[in-house]
Design an enzyme around this catalytic site. Structure first.
Site, PDB file in Angstrom:
ATOM      1  N   HIS A 102      12.766  -1.863  -0.295  1.00  0.00           N
ATOM      2  CA  HIS A 102      12.121  -1.638  -1.462  1.00  0.00           C
ATOM      3  C   HIS A 102      13.045  -0.840  -2.444  1.00  0.00           C
ATOM      4  CE1 HIS A 102       8.996   0.115  -3.860  1.00  0.00           C
ATOM      5  NE2 HIS A 102       8.501  -0.640  -3.291  1.00  0.00           N
ATOM      6  N   SER A 161       3.790  -2.536 -12.062  1.00  0.00           N
ATOM      7  CA  SER A 161       2.618  -2.023 -12.762  1.00  0.00           C
ATOM      8  C   SER A 161       1.977  -3.154 -12.818  1.00  0.00           C
ATOM      9  CB  SER A 161       3.227  -1.505 -14.283  1.00  0.00           C
ATOM     10  OG  SER A 161       3.511   0.216 -13.209  1.00  0.00           O
ATOM     11  N   TRP A 184       0.342  -1.165   0.042  1.00  0.00           N
ATOM     12  CA  TRP A 184       0.079   0.027   0.249  1.00  0.00           C
ATOM     13  C   TRP A 184       0.485   1.607   0.018  1.00  0.00           C
ATOM     14  CZ3 TRP A 184      -5.030  -0.515   3.742  1.00  0.00           C
ATOM     15  CH2 TRP A 184      -5.280  -1.404   3.053  1.00  0.00           C
ATOM     16  N   LYS A 185       2.459   0.828   0.191  1.00  0.00           N
ATOM     17  CA  LYS A 185       2.711   2.121  -0.175  1.00  0.00           C
ATOM     18  C   LYS A 185       2.559   3.197   1.445  1.00  0.00           C
ATOM     19  CE  LYS A 185       4.808   0.954  -3.758  1.00  0.00           C
ATOM     20  NZ  LYS A 185       5.488   1.469  -5.832  1.00  0.00           N
TER      21      LYS A 185
HETATM   22  P1  PGA Z   1       2.972  -0.770  -8.786  1.00  0.00           P
HETATM   23  O1  PGA Z   1       3.981  -0.843  -7.338  1.00  0.00           O
HETATM   24  O2  PGA Z   1       2.416  -1.847  -8.018  1.00  0.00           O
HETATM   25  O3  PGA Z   1       2.458   1.007  -8.859  1.00  0.00           O
HETATM   26  O4  PGA Z   1       4.026  -0.365  -9.286  1.00  0.00           O
HETATM   27  C1  PGA Z   1       4.682  -1.774  -7.130  1.00  0.00           C
HETATM   28  C2  PGA Z   1       5.627  -1.833  -5.783  1.00  0.00           C
HETATM   29  O5  PGA Z   1       6.474  -1.115  -6.023  1.00  0.00           O
HETATM   30  O6  PGA Z   1       6.091  -2.889  -4.879  1.00  0.00           O
END
Ligand code: PGA
Length: 248
Positions: A95, A213, A11-12
């Site tokens: 990450h 993505s 989720w960041k």
């Molecule tokens: P994203 O991020 O699916 O929005 O590209 C993936 C991640 O950073 O783990």
């Protein structure tokens, strides 16, 4: 080789605790976790609430980072011991955003992985190349270095607890995912590196996932590849599309 598939939401820095509860409540009803592991890596402040909510389900609780010491004078940091008490089963380590903005190195990644394992938390170790590195043809050199340094000093038994997430930096949050063949080639390369570091049976047991993505449209072709055992999903894990990714 029978590796259990795993799909993880990263989720960041998104969703307040209230919003997190709302999103996970919806997710709980929409996904089928019989055939795979599903992990939600939520912000620290939502771990306790989300943990309570998923307690009796097969969805697992994940954090996005942790410190490599157990306690002490590290203002603003969170330790594995604290995560453990909240029922955290997985933690993202290294990450690319943490490497880029918070000076994480392969050395700190390695220390964190050792510490997480000490607390019985499964590390999700991220690696990946920049676009410049890909275009220069040094993708595998970069990945090999990150994987070897990150996993230094682990026993084969410990290694089987690790999930390696291959996340090309150029694919993260850009809407441009790697093709299934591009991703498979690197994930197969990672498995070779793992068998060099440990041994072939250990490498065959370890889960390697793709991230960058991933959406409901791209997930199936990516996850169908021999060496891709699931995904680490950022943006799409904040939407109903996450259910499509899990259920595919
Ligand atoms: P994203 O991020 O699916 O929005 O590209 C993936 C991640 O950073 O783990």
């Amino acid at each position: 080789m029978d590796r259990r598939r795993i799909v993880m939401g990263n989720w960041k820095m998104n969703k307040t605790p209230g919003e997190a509860v709302e999103l996970v409540s919806q997710l709980k009803d929409g996904i089928n976790t019989d055939k795979l592991d599903v992990v939600v890596c939520v912000p620290f402040v939502s771990l306790a609430d989300v943990g309570r909510l998923i307690k009796d389900t097969n969805i697992k609780l994940g954090a996005q980072n942790m410190h490599f010491e157990t306690s002490g004078a590290y203002t603003g940091e969170i330790s594995g011991l604290m995560l453990k008490e909240l029922g955290v089963e997985y933690v993202i380590i290294g990450h690319s955003e943490r490497r880029q903005y918070f000076n994480e190195t392969d050395q700190t990644v390695n220390k964190k992985i050792h510490k997480a394992l000490e607390y019985g938390i499964n590390p999700i170790m991220c690696c990946g190349e920049t676009l410049v590195q890909r275009e220069a043809g040094v993708t595998m050199e970069k990945i090999r270095m990150q994987v070897k340094r990150g996993l230094q000093g682990l026993t084969p038994r410990q290694a089987t607890k690790i999930v390696v997430a291959y996340e090309p930096i150029w694919a993260i949050g850009t809407g441009r995912h790697a093709t299934a063949n591009q991703a498979e080639r690197v994930c197969a390369g990672i498995r070779c590196v793992l068998s060099e570091i440990f041994d072939e049976p250990t490498a065959a047991k370890m889960r390697i996932v793709y991230g960058g993505s991933v959406t409901g449209n791209s997930a199936k072709t990516l996850f169908d590849m021999d060496n891709i055992d699931g995904g680490l999903v950022g943006g799409a894990s904040l939407k109903a599309d996450f259910e499509n990714i899990v259920n595919c």
